[in-house]
Motif scaffolding. Structure first.
Motif, PDB file in Angstrom:
ATOM      1  N   ALA A  16       4.118 -16.948  25.954  1.00  8.04           N
ATOM      2  CA  ALA A  16       4.775 -16.295  24.815  1.00  8.04           C
ATOM      3  C   ALA A  16       4.826 -17.254  23.628  1.00  8.04           C
ATOM      4  CB  ALA A  16       6.186 -15.856  25.212  1.00  8.04           C
ATOM      5  N   SER A  17       4.265 -16.839  22.504  1.00  6.85           N
ATOM      6  CA  SER A  17       4.195 -17.708  21.324  1.00  6.85           C
ATOM      7  C   SER A  17       5.243 -17.303  20.282  1.00  6.85           C
ATOM      8  CB  SER A  17       2.801 -17.614  20.697  1.00  6.85           C
ATOM      9  OG  SER A  17       2.586 -16.322  20.147  1.00  6.85           O
ATOM     10  N   LEU A  18       5.436 -18.182  19.296  1.00  7.77           N
ATOM     11  CA  LEU A  18       6.364 -17.886  18.214  1.00  7.77           C
ATOM     12  C   LEU A  18       5.906 -16.662  17.425  1.00  7.77           C
ATOM     13  CD1 LEU A  18       8.791 -18.638  16.473  1.00  7.77           C
ATOM     14  CD2 LEU A  18       7.286 -20.188  15.171  1.00  7.77           C
ATOM     15  N   LYS A  19       4.595 -16.529  17.260  1.00  3.89           N
ATOM     16  CA  LYS A  19       4.052 -15.383  16.523  1.00  3.89           C
ATOM     17  C   LYS A  19       4.443 -14.076  17.207  1.00  3.89           C
ATOM     18  CE  LYS A  19      -0.328 -13.383  14.935  1.00  3.89           C
ATOM     19  NZ  LYS A  19      -1.798 -13.548  14.892  1.00  3.89           N
ATOM     20  N   GLU A  20       4.339 -14.035  18.540  1.00  4.66           N
ATOM     21  CA  GLU A  20       4.681 -12.828  19.275  1.00  4.66           C
ATOM     22  C   GLU A  20       6.188 -12.558  19.198  1.00  4.66           C
ATOM     23  OE1 GLU A  20       1.176 -13.079  22.670  1.00  4.66           O
ATOM     24  OE2 GLU A  20       2.982 -14.299  22.826  1.00  4.66           O
ATOM     25  N   LEU A  24       7.930  -9.173  17.675  1.00  6.14           N
ATOM     26  CA  LEU A  24       8.925  -8.358  18.358  1.00  6.14           C
ATOM     27  C   LEU A  24      10.124  -8.092  17.440  1.00  6.14           C
ATOM     28  CD1 LEU A  24      10.044  -7.042  20.960  1.00  6.14           C
ATOM     29  CD2 LEU A  24      10.991  -9.280  21.558  1.00  6.14           C
ATOM     30  N   LEU A  25      10.605  -9.145  16.746  1.00  2.95           N
ATOM     31  CA  LEU A  25      11.741  -8.972  15.837  1.00  2.95           C
ATOM     32  C   LEU A  25      11.392  -8.042  14.681  1.00  2.95           C
ATOM     33  CD1 LEU A  25      13.128 -12.628  15.665  1.00  2.95           C
ATOM     34  CD2 LEU A  25      13.881 -10.745  17.113  1.00  2.95           C
ATOM     35  N   GLU A  26      10.182  -8.166  14.184  1.00  4.66           N
ATOM     36  CA  GLU A  26       9.747  -7.309  13.080  1.00  4.66           C
ATOM     37  C   GLU A  26       9.704  -5.846  13.516  1.00  4.66           C
ATOM     38  OE1 GLU A  26       5.840  -6.750  10.175  1.00  4.66           O
ATOM     39  OE2 GLU A  26       6.048  -8.547  11.415  1.00  4.66           O
ATOM     40  N   ALA A  27       9.216  -5.610  14.752  1.00  6.29           N
ATOM     41  CA  ALA A  27       9.150  -4.237  15.262  1.00  6.29           C
ATOM     42  C   ALA A  27      10.549  -3.655  15.442  1.00  6.29           C
ATOM     43  CB  ALA A  27       8.390  -4.216  16.587  1.00  6.29           C
ATOM     44  N   LEU A  28      11.486  -4.492  15.915  1.00  9.24           N
ATOM     45  CA  LEU A  28      12.861  -4.025  16.080  1.00  9.24           C
ATOM     46  C   LEU A  28      13.507  -3.724  14.729  1.00  9.24           C
ATOM     47  CD1 LEU A  28      14.084  -6.469  18.887  1.00  9.24           C
ATOM     48  CD2 LEU A  28      13.635  -4.018  19.120  1.00  9.24           C
ATOM     49  N   ASP A  29      13.221  -4.580  13.751  1.00 14.80           N
ATOM     50  CA  ASP A  29      13.777  -4.385  12.421  1.00 14.80           C
ATOM     51  C   ASP A  29      13.244  -3.109  11.776  1.00 14.80           C
ATOM     52  OD1 ASP A  29      15.376  -5.423  10.161  1.00 14.80           O
ATOM     53  OD2 ASP A  29      13.419  -5.583   9.167  1.00 14.80           O
ATOM     54  N   ALA A  30      11.997  -2.790  12.077  1.00 13.89           N
ATOM     55  CA  ALA A  30      11.375  -1.578  11.519  1.00 13.89           C
ATOM     56  C   ALA A  30      11.766  -0.331  12.306  1.00 13.89           C
ATOM     57  CB  ALA A  30       9.863  -1.733  11.508  1.00 13.89           C
ATOM     58  N   SER A  46       4.419  -4.711  25.663  1.00 12.34           N
ATOM     59  CA  SER A  46       3.194  -4.553  24.871  1.00 12.34           C
ATOM     60  C   SER A  46       2.960  -5.740  23.946  1.00 12.34           C
ATOM     61  CB  SER A  46       3.270  -3.257  24.052  1.00 12.34           C
ATOM     62  OG  SER A  46       4.312  -3.327  23.087  1.00 12.34           O
ATOM     63  N   VAL A  47       4.041  -6.423  23.545  1.00 11.39           N
ATOM     64  CA  VAL A  47       3.911  -7.575  22.649  1.00 11.39           C
ATOM     65  C   VAL A  47       3.483  -8.830  23.409  1.00 11.39           C
ATOM     66  CG1 VAL A  47       5.208  -9.169  21.170  1.00 11.39           C
ATOM     67  CG2 VAL A  47       5.521  -6.699  20.918  1.00 11.39           C
ATOM     68  N   PHE A  48       4.096  -9.084  24.555  1.00 11.61           N
ATOM     69  CA  PHE A  48       3.907 -10.362  25.237  1.00 11.61           C
ATOM     70  C   PHE A  48       2.819 -10.369  26.318  1.00 11.61           C
ATOM     71  CE2 PHE A  48       8.376 -10.820  23.770  1.00 11.61           C
ATOM     72  CZ  PHE A  48       8.227 -11.986  23.034  1.00 11.61           C
ATOM     73  N   VAL A  49       2.489  -9.229  26.884  1.00 16.14           N
ATOM     74  CA  VAL A  49       1.536  -9.196  27.998  1.00 16.14           C
ATOM     75  C   VAL A  49       0.167  -8.754  27.500  1.00 16.14           C
ATOM     76  CG1 VAL A  49       1.025  -8.242  30.264  1.00 16.14           C
ATOM     77  CG2 VAL A  49       3.404  -8.687  29.608  1.00 16.14           C
ATOM     78  N   HIS A  50      -0.819  -9.652  27.617  1.00 19.36           N
ATOM     79  CA  HIS A  50      -2.188  -9.354  27.178  1.00 19.36           C
ATOM     80  C   HIS A  50      -3.168  -9.327  28.345  1.00 19.36           C
ATOM     81  CE1 HIS A  50      -0.537  -9.971  23.218  1.00 19.36           C
ATOM     82  NE2 HIS A  50      -0.202 -11.216  23.522  1.00 19.36           N
ATOM     83  N   ASP A  51      -2.656  -9.568  29.535  1.00 21.84           N
ATOM     84  CA  ASP A  51      -3.498  -9.590  30.734  1.00 21.84           C
ATOM     85  C   ASP A  51      -2.749  -8.818  31.808  1.00 21.84           C
ATOM     86  OD1 ASP A  51      -4.949 -10.080  32.998  1.00 21.84           O
ATOM     87  OD2 ASP A  51      -5.110 -12.244  32.708  1.00 21.84           O
ATOM     88  N   GLU A  52      -3.359  -7.755  32.332  1.00 24.19           N
ATOM     89  CA  GLU A  52      -2.665  -6.902  33.299  1.00 24.19           C
ATOM     90  C   GLU A  52      -2.250  -7.654  34.557  1.00 24.19           C
ATOM     91  OE1 GLU A  52      -6.718  -5.056  35.349  1.00 24.19           O
ATOM     92  OE2 GLU A  52      -5.361  -3.787  34.209  1.00 24.19           O
ATOM     93  N   THR A  53      -2.896  -8.779  34.853  1.00 19.45           N
ATOM     94  CA  THR A  53      -2.508  -9.550  36.031  1.00 19.45           C
ATOM     95  C   THR A  53      -1.139 -10.188  35.870  1.00 19.45           C
ATOM     96  OG1 THR A  53      -3.596 -11.568  35.208  1.00 19.45           O
ATOM     97  CG2 THR A  53      -4.921 -10.063  36.540  1.00 19.45           C
ATOM     98  N   LYS A  54      -0.608 -10.213  34.634  1.00 19.10           N
ATOM     99  CA  LYS A  54       0.707 -10.824  34.397  1.00 19.10           C
ATOM    100  C   LYS A  54       1.826  -9.789  34.270  1.00 19.10           C
ATOM    101  CE  LYS A  54      -0.936 -15.110  32.246  1.00 19.10           C
ATOM    102  NZ  LYS A  54      -2.324 -14.949  32.660  1.00 19.10           N
ATOM    103  N   LEU A  55       1.504  -8.523  34.537  1.00 20.34           N
ATOM    104  CA  LEU A  55       2.529  -7.488  34.445  1.00 20.34           C
ATOM    105  C   LEU A  55       3.661  -7.731  35.435  1.00 20.34           C
ATOM    106  CD1 LEU A  55       0.372  -4.259  33.998  1.00 20.34           C
ATOM    107  CD2 LEU A  55       1.899  -5.288  32.308  1.00 20.34           C
TER     108      LEU A  55
END
Length: 391
Positions: A16-20, A24-30, A46-55
């Motif tokens: 999980a990066s600072l950008k992600e 997430l905060l921007e999506a909540l604010d919107a 949907s924001v943090f998981v980019h590989d289904e193996t990490k679900l």
């Protein structure tokens, strides 16, 4: 906000990066979602998981961080029928398991099963003799016995010497690229280049040498270099190998990239008289192992990938295959393969520290003349060194 959640994701193995986090905060604010825990879960995933193996990792971290946030809809929910059935299965302590004796040899177990099929008239549960569920009978599922035949139901203790059910396996993905770079580097030791075919490449060193010797421009050509290693790859699939799929897919993908001459086949547990190219057609489109021995020359490198974890009968006994009645033992076919292909190696994805716990692993190591290596970078380097030696 949610900094602790991001830190927990990182500790849980999700990058999980600072950008992600800001996204997430921007999506909540919107206000792109309704203000409910369920909607927040799907947004965060949907924001943090980019590989289904990490679900699964994400679900565990989310559950730990937001534990108690989502209350059950029903104060007294009904227990699922499957839970009740599992509760009914007999629970045995390790001491009680040690007291249960096997019926005896392979022949005795199969002969007893034949008699049970002739005598049994109805369904049984929790017993020690008949074909049923739970209990300590060697036939059925859901219970415990040192050796037996699993009939229906999922595996539990890994003790079955034969399985009576239809099982579906998935092909390995040969396009997986994540994490394959280091494996490719380890495999490159095995590559051998040869010059074959028509002269179509400028030989600079030969041209310079010829020109110097003759006194005029002596242009020389040479055949292009090609990867000359021929690899025959057998991949164990299904059962206990399910936990190693990602690692084996990375190896398979790396082999596809590194070796131009690669033939692969699937098998389950041990190689017998037939193998296959596609798992969904494994019962209808099999390849005779004898045909492979006759088709591919002795100059091929033989690599078998599997955890070597099975009933010893699958290696030593005719009819010992867990899924079909094989006329010849797995040991017989392994001897034929290693006798045809002098350069051979067995790659085992199970950590080497656990090999000694499996009798079948010891048998296969012996049949492979101790040429069993771990599916680690060190193990692959050892395997490629052994395969590269001139026989």
């Amino acid at each position: 906000m949610f900094i602790s959640f991001v830190e927990a994701l990182r500790k849980g193995g999700i990058p999980a990066s600072l950008k992600e986090h800001l996204l997430l905060l921007e999506a909540l604010d919107a206000e792109v979602i309704e203000r409910t825990p369920e909607q927040f879960y799907y947004l965060a995933r949907s924001v943090f998981v980019h590989d289904e193996t990490k679900l699964d990792r994400f679900d565990r971290v989310f559950g730990e961080v937001f534990k108690g946030l989502i209350a059950p809809e029903d104060e007294n929910p009904a227990l699922p029928e499957e839970w009740l059935r599992l509760v009914a299965e007999k629970y045995l302590t390790p001491e009680e398991m040690a007291q249960i004796k096997s019926l005896g040899s392979w022949d005795e177990i199969m002969e007893t099963l034949k008699k049970r099929l002739e005598e049994q008239e109805g369904r049984h549960q929790g017993g020690s003799k008949w074909i049923g569920t739970g209990g300590t009978s060697p036939f059925g599922h859901g219970g415990y016995n040192p050796e037996g035949v699993r009939i229906g139901g999922p595996g539990k203790h890994g003790r079955a010497i034969k399985v009576w059910e239809k099982r579906e396996f998935q092909d390995l993905d040969d396009r997986r690229e994540i994490g394959t770079r280091a494996i490719k580097v380890a495999l490159r030791r095995l590559r051998r280049f040869a010059r074959e075919g028509a002269a179509d490449e400028l030989d600079i060193e030969g041209t310079i040498d010829g020109t110097a010797r003759r006194g005029w421009l002596d242009v020389r050509m040479r055949p292009e270099r090609h990867n000359a290693v021929k690899l025959l790859l057998f991949l164990d699939i299904g059962g206990s190998m399910d936990g190693h799929v990602k690692l084996v897919e990375e190896l398979f993908s790396a082999c596809r990239t590194e070796f131009k001459h690669l033939e692969h086949y699937y098998f389950h547990n041990c190689i017998y008289e037939g193998v296959w190219k596609e798992n969904r057609r494994r019962w209808t489109e099999r390849t005779n192992t004898w045909d492979i021995l006759h088709k591919y020359g002795a100059d091929h490198k033989l690599v078998i990938v599997g955890d070597a974890s099975m009933s010893p009968y699958e290696v030593t006994q005719p009819g010992g295959s867990i899924e079909h009645m094989n006329e010849e033992s797995g040991a017989t076919w392994l001897r034929r393969l290693t006798g045809t292909y002098a350069s051979a190696a067995w790659i085992n994805p199970t950590p080497e520290a656990y090999w000694g716990h499996s009798a079948s692993t010891a048998l296969i190591r012996q049949l492979m003349d101790e040429r069993m290596y771990g599916l680690t970078l060190e193990g692959l380097e050892q395997a490629t060194r052994a395969l590269s030696r001139k026989k």
